[in-house]
Write an enzyme that holds these catalytic residues in place. Structure first.
Site: not given
Ligand code: SAH
Ligand code: SF4
Length: 372
Positions: A110, A229, A103, A114, A117, A90, A175
């Site tokens: 990924c 973070l 974006c 996390c 996510c 997307e 990522e």
């Molecule tokens: N993989 C990279 C970039 C993609 S995610 C990273 O992790 O930085 C972009 C941002 O959205 C990241 O800070 C991620 O941690 C955050 N994110 C992921 N899932 C989320 C959710 N369910 N609600 C809010 N932010 C989220």
């Molecule tokens: Fe991957 Fe970023 Fe989602 Fe973590 S927050 S699973 S690094 S896309």
């Protein structure tokens, strides 16, 4: 067939050299492709006819195809793009008064998993090619009717903010630093005046903290840096962002400081998802203030965006306000991200490439949405 979207300027010059063509020819084609959004060699009227014919035989200019185009009530636009074999990624366009941000995704799925996510929950499929990454900008420009205007802006030497897409954030699916080479090729195109000519300050890579790749990015293509973070101590971050087990906070903070030696901006943006009762207490704010003491930074709090079976809740507005207040009072500029595009599942962390509508997982997802 060679897809010319896979090359940055140096790569295209080298490929043209193999054909016995001069570097300026490569730059000409580059401008047609990226500034004009052209995918038809025949239309490249200032390129010699014989070369056009040769290019048409050996090469193509091909971005991923949109499967779905959704527009949110707030103007956020989301494209679901086919990247083959039932995979989709997307791309989200977020219009604001003084800028337009795209974006961009870097991987299908990924691997970093996390806890909060939705992309992580779907697992890892594959890295996107450079063409699939820059193809998202190429396509969005075209679909937003911006390619021509952008070319005009560049000619006129106008500021970046005159464009429809003035900023790019690598904050879509995946990522970016786990797909380093292809991401850097795409970043170079974003920055190159023969292509999109964006300033380094307006291109942001967001990483969950792959320390050696942060150093490489600093050396090879420094752009603005955002670091996910999400936790104020190692025990909590080990759980929320598992890559922390490999690169714990002390190493991450040191990598941020090293990055800033060469970064186009003099601060790192820390992204911090607000999870009710998990990482949003006063003690977490206090711990964060101590943690980032030696890293010039800003904080961007992201209210958690829910998805089915996430197992987390969004912190209440009052809590987020208090948390932001504590960081601000300690002298750390802190903003709270406005949630955009939620009604089309385009908000942070909601991107899941829902092309897999045939799988049971998505059926559940669709059902639970109806139940809301
Ligand atoms: N993989 C990279 C970039 C993609 S995610 C990273 O992790 O930085 C972009 C941002 O959205 C990241 O800070 C991620 O941690 C955050 N994110 C992921 N899932 C989320 C959710 N369910 N609600 C809010 N932010 C989220
Ligand atoms: Fe991957 Fe970023 Fe989602 Fe973590 S927050 S699973 S690094 S896309």
């Amino acid at each position: 067939m060679v897809n010319l979207l896979d090359y940055d300027v140096d790569g295209l010059v080298a490929w043209f050299a193999e054909l016995g063509e001069k570097p300026f020819r490569a730059r000409q084609v580059m401008r047609w492709m990226h500034r004009e959004g052209c995918d038809d060699f025949e239309r490249m009227t200032d390129v010699a006819k014989s070369l056009r014919a040769r290019l048409a035989d050996t090469a193509c200019i091909r971005a991923p195809q949109p499967l779905r185009d959704s527009v949110s009530a707030d103007g956020t636009r989301k494209w679901l793009l086919d990247v083959g074999n039932g995979n989709a990624v997307e791309t989200v366009f977020i219009p604001e008064t003084s800028r337009g941000t795209l974006c961009v995704s870097s991987q299908a799925g990924c691997a970093l998993d996390c806890a909060f996510c939705s992309t992580g929950k779907q697992g890892f499929n594959r890295n996107l090619s450079a063409a699939e990454i820059i193809g998202q900008l190429w396509l969005a420009n075209r679909l937003l009717g911006a390619a021509r205007e952008q070319a005009a802006d560049l000619e006129a030497g106008e500021a970046d903010n005159g464009r429809i897409i003035s900023n790019v954030v690598m904050m879509g699916m995946g990522e970016p630093l786990a797909n380093f080479d292809n991401v850097v090729t795409a970043l170079r195109l974003m920055l190159d005046d023969h292509a999109y000519g964006l300033s380094r300050r307006r291109v942001t890579v967001s990483t969950s903290g792959i320390v050696p790749a942060m150093d490489r990015l600093r050396d090879e293509c420094p752009v603005a840096l955002a670091v996910s973070l999400h936790a104020s101590n190692d025990a909590l971050r080990d759980r929320l962002v598992p890559i922390n087990q490999k690169y714990p906070l002390a190493e991450l903070m040191a990598a941020c400081r090293r990055y800033l030696e060469r970064a186009p901006r003099d601060f790192v943006t820390f992204e911090y998802v607000m999870l009710d009762g998990v990482n949003d207490r006063d003690e977490h704010a206090r711990e964060l203030i101590a943690l980032v003491r030696e890293v010039p930074c800003k904080f961007n709090l992201i209210p958690f965006n829910p998805f089915p079976n996430a197992g987390f809740e969004r912190s209440p507005v009052e809590r987020i306000r208090r948390f932001a207040g504590m960081l601000n009072d300690a002298g750390i500029v802190t903003t709270t991200r406005k949630t955009r595009g939620e009604d089309v599942d385009a908000a942070c962390g909601q991107l899941a490439g829902q092309v897999l509508d045939k799988t049971r997982r998505t059926v559940r997802l669709v059902n639970s949405k109806e139940a809301r």
